[in-house]
Design an enzyme around this catalytic site. Structure first.
Site, PDB file in Angstrom:
ATOM      1  N   ARG A  29      36.614   6.805 -33.597  1.00  0.00           N
ATOM      2  CA  ARG A  29      35.476   6.324 -34.389  1.00  0.00           C
ATOM      3  C   ARG A  29      34.417   7.397 -34.657  1.00  0.00           C
ATOM      4  O   ARG A  29      33.882   7.489 -35.760  1.00  0.00           O
ATOM      5  CB  ARG A  29      34.824   5.140 -33.662  1.00  0.00           C
ATOM      6  CG  ARG A  29      35.743   3.932 -33.565  1.00  0.00           C
ATOM      7  CD  ARG A  29      35.014   2.798 -32.893  1.00  0.00           C
ATOM      8  NE  ARG A  29      35.840   1.607 -32.800  1.00  0.00           N
ATOM      9  CZ  ARG A  29      35.373   0.425 -32.407  1.00  0.00           C
ATOM     10  NH1 ARG A  29      34.105   0.293 -32.077  1.00  0.00           N
ATOM     11  NH2 ARG A  29      36.175  -0.615 -32.352  1.00  0.00           N
ATOM     12  N   ASP A 103      31.416   1.420 -35.020  1.00  0.00           N
ATOM     13  CA  ASP A 103      32.289   0.980 -36.125  1.00  0.00           C
ATOM     14  C   ASP A 103      31.454   0.508 -37.315  1.00  0.00           C
ATOM     15  O   ASP A 103      31.918  -0.276 -38.134  1.00  0.00           O
ATOM     16  CB  ASP A 103      33.316  -0.078 -35.664  1.00  0.00           C
ATOM     17  CG  ASP A 103      32.688  -1.239 -34.917  1.00  0.00           C
ATOM     18  OD1 ASP A 103      31.444  -1.272 -34.796  1.00  0.00           O
ATOM     19  OD2 ASP A 103      33.436  -2.117 -34.463  1.00  0.00           O
ATOM     20  N   ASP A 189      23.062  -7.724 -27.285  1.00  0.00           N
ATOM     21  CA  ASP A 189      22.373  -8.152 -28.510  1.00  0.00           C
ATOM     22  C   ASP A 189      21.751  -9.540 -28.351  1.00  0.00           C
ATOM     23  O   ASP A 189      20.658  -9.815 -28.864  1.00  0.00           O
ATOM     24  CB  ASP A 189      23.287  -8.077 -29.746  1.00  0.00           C
ATOM     25  CG  ASP A 189      24.610  -8.799 -29.585  1.00  0.00           C
ATOM     26  OD1 ASP A 189      24.922  -9.307 -28.481  1.00  0.00           O
ATOM     27  OD2 ASP A 189      25.366  -8.850 -30.574  1.00  0.00           O
ATOM     28  N   HIS A 213      31.922  -6.754 -38.609  1.00  0.00           N
ATOM     29  CA  HIS A 213      33.310  -7.162 -38.892  1.00  0.00           C
ATOM     30  C   HIS A 213      33.571  -8.619 -38.528  1.00  0.00           C
ATOM     31  O   HIS A 213      34.707  -9.077 -38.575  1.00  0.00           O
ATOM     32  CB  HIS A 213      34.315  -6.211 -38.244  1.00  0.00           C
ATOM     33  CG  HIS A 213      34.148  -6.041 -36.757  1.00  0.00           C
ATOM     34  ND1 HIS A 213      34.388  -7.037 -35.851  1.00  0.00           N
ATOM     35  CD2 HIS A 213      33.744  -4.974 -36.031  1.00  0.00           C
ATOM     36  CE1 HIS A 213      34.161  -6.597 -34.630  1.00  0.00           C
ATOM     37  NE2 HIS A 213      33.749  -5.337 -34.711  1.00  0.00           N
TER      38      HIS A 213
HETATM   39  N1  UDP Z   1      31.650   0.006 -26.420  1.00  0.00           N
HETATM   40  C1  UDP Z   1      31.179   0.643 -25.287  1.00  0.00           C
HETATM   41  N2  UDP Z   1      31.947   0.616 -24.150  1.00  0.00           N
HETATM   42  C2  UDP Z   1      33.148  -0.008 -24.123  1.00  0.00           C
HETATM   43  C3  UDP Z   1      33.620  -0.655 -25.277  1.00  0.00           C
HETATM   44  C4  UDP Z   1      32.838  -0.637 -26.419  1.00  0.00           C
HETATM   45  O1  UDP Z   1      30.095   1.222 -25.311  1.00  0.00           O
HETATM   46  O2  UDP Z   1      33.796   0.008 -23.087  1.00  0.00           O
HETATM   47  C5  UDP Z   1      30.824   0.039 -27.641  1.00  0.00           C
HETATM   48  C6  UDP Z   1      31.590   0.537 -28.847  1.00  0.00           C
HETATM   49  O3  UDP Z   1      31.533   1.945 -28.910  1.00  0.00           O
HETATM   50  C7  UDP Z   1      30.871  -0.156 -29.978  1.00  0.00           C
HETATM   51  C8  UDP Z   1      30.416  -1.469 -29.350  1.00  0.00           C
HETATM   52  O4  UDP Z   1      30.433  -1.269 -27.941  1.00  0.00           O
HETATM   53  O5  UDP Z   1      29.734   0.563 -30.396  1.00  0.00           O
HETATM   54  C9  UDP Z   1      31.319  -2.639 -29.713  1.00  0.00           C
HETATM   55  O6  UDP Z   1      32.634  -2.326 -29.340  1.00  0.00           O
HETATM   56  P1  UDP Z   1      33.896  -2.844 -30.158  1.00  0.00           P
HETATM   57  O7  UDP Z   1      33.684  -2.612 -31.616  1.00  0.00           O
HETATM   58  O8  UDP Z   1      35.115  -2.218 -29.548  1.00  0.00           O
HETATM   59  O9  UDP Z   1      33.953  -4.396 -29.816  1.00  0.00           O
HETATM   60  P2  UDP Z   1      33.409  -5.682 -30.574  1.00  0.00           P
HETATM   61  O10 UDP Z   1      32.382  -6.226 -29.637  1.00  0.00           O
HETATM   62  O11 UDP Z   1      32.858  -5.291 -31.886  1.00  0.00           O
HETATM   63  O12 UDP Z   1      34.603  -6.536 -30.704  1.00  0.00           O
HETATM   64 MN    MN Z   2      33.155  -3.738 -33.234  1.00  0.00          MN
END
Ligand code: UDP
Ligand code: MN
Length: 273
Positions: A29, A103, A189, A213
Site C-alpha cells: 500500500r 488504502d 474511529d 471501501h
Molecule cells: N492497520 C494497522 N495494523 C494492522 C492492520 C491494519 O495499523 O495490523 C491499519 C492499516 O494500515 C490501515 C487501517 O489499519 O490504515 C485499516 O486496515 P485495513 O484496511 O487492512 O482493514 P479495514 O479495517 O479497512 O478492513
Molecule cells: Mn481498509
C-alpha cells in the site's frame, strides 16, 4: 469578518495529514501513496507505522513515525496509533488534523478547498458515517439505553479543527486516547466519535466527499472525481472494490490509484501523454 478571512486563507500548510499504516503493508500500500498523492503534500503528510524502514524514511524526508505500537489489527494497537497521530498533531501547531488509512487516495487540492468552508477556530468534526444509526450504549444489566453517538469512518478519512482538538486535550492527549478506547472497548474511529459527540458534545458534520471501501467505489462517476476528497479500495474474496477509472492495465494498477492520479493530474511524471 476577521475569522472568515482567516478560514478562507487556509492553505495546505495549515493541515496536518496523518496516514495510519503498518509493517504488513509497507511494500504494497505505501509505495502507491508515495508515488501519487504524497508527492502533492510532502511536507504535510506523516505516516504512523510500527516498523523502521530506512528507504521509506529517506523517500519521505523523515516523515515515517514509528509509533512503537504493535503491528496488529487489534483494537488496542490501532487505538495506540490514533493516539500518537493526535499527539503529533497537537505538537505540530497546525490548524487542521486530517486522518486517513493507507488504502485511501486523498485528492489534496479538494481537501484544502473543503476545509476553507470551515473555521478552524470553531469546533469541527468532519467526516462520513457508514452506519444507518448511531452507536448505542446500554446499561448493564437492565439494558437501558444510556446514550448514543455518531462517528466518522476512519477508513474514509476525517478532519478535526484545532479548536476542537484542544478541547479534547484533557481526555485524549498523552496516550489518554488509548485508555478511552479500552474503557469503552470500541475501535479507534468509534472512540473518536465517542469523545467528540458524547464527551465534548460536538456533532459530527457530514461531508459526503469522504469515501471508504464500505461503499461501492464503482458507483462514483468520473465527472465528480475532482469534487471528492478521498477514495479507497478493497478486495473481498476474488473481487476488487475499486474506482472505475480509465487508465493503466488492471494488472499493473489493480487498486486503480495510479490511473485515478493521472485522471486528476494528467501532467504528472509517470502519466501517459
Ligand atoms: N492497520 C494497522 N495494523 C494492522 C492492520 C491494519 O495499523 O495490523 C491499519 C492499516 O494500515 C490501515 C487501517 O489499519 O490504515 C485499516 O486496515 P485495513 O484496511 O487492512 O482493514 P479495514 O479495517 O479497512 O478492513
Ligand atoms: Mn481498509
Amino acid at each position: 469578518i476577521y475569522d472568515s478571512v482567516q478560514s478562507k486563507n487556509i492553505t495546505l500548510e495549515d493541515i496536518f495529514i496523518s496516514v495510519k499504516t503498518t509493517k504488513h503493508y509497507q511494500y504494497t500500500r505505501l509505495p502507491i501513496i508515495l508515488k501519487t498523492w504524497f508527492q502533492l503534500a510532502k511536507d504535510q503528510i506523516w505516516f504512523f507505522t510500527d516498523t523502521e524502514n530506512r528507504q521509506h524514511q529517506n523517500q519521505t524526508n523523515g516523515h515515517m513515525v514509528n509509533t512503537n505500537c504493535s503491528a496488529s489489527h487489534q483494537r488496542k494497537h490501532l487505538c495506540c496509533k490514533m493516539s500518537v497521530e493526535y499527539d503529533h498533531f497537537l505538537e505540530s501547531g497546525k490548524k487542521w488534523f486530517c486522518h486517513f488509512d493507507d488504502d485511501n487516495y486523498v485528492n489534496i487540492p479538494r481537501l484544502v478547498s473543503i476545509l476553507q468552508n470551515y473555521n478552524h477556530q470553531e469546533d469541527w468534526y468532519l467526516g462520513r458515517t457508514s452506519v444507518y444509526e448511531p452507536v448505542k450504549i446500554y446499561k448493564k444489566p437492565t439494558n437501558k439505553l444510556m446514550f448514543s453517538f455518531w462517528f466518522a469512518t476512519g477508513g474514509a478519512g476525517f478532519c478535526i479543527s484545532r479548536s476542537l482538538a484542544l478541547k479534547m486535550l484533557p481526555v485524549a492527549s498523552g496516550g489518554r486516547f488509548i485508555s478511552i478506547c479500552e474503557g469503552i472497548r470500541l475501535p479507534d474511529d468509534v472512540s473518536m466519535g465517542f469523545i467528540i459527540e458524547h464527551l465534548m458534545k460536538k456533532n459530527l458534520t457530514l461531508v459526503p466527499e469522504f469515501h471508504s471501501h464500505l461503499e461501492q467505489m464503482k458507483l462514483l462517476i468520473p465527472e465528480t472525481f475532482r469534487d471528492q476528497i478521498s477514495f479507497s479500495y478493497g478486495k473481498a474474496k476474488d473481487e476488487w472494490n475499486v474506482v472505475n477509472v480509465p487508465g493503466f492495465d488492471t494488472r499493473y494498477d489493480p487498486t486503480r490509484f495510479l490511473s485515478l492520479h493521472c485522471f486528476l493530474f494528467p501532467h504528472f511524471k509517470f502519466c501517459p501523454r
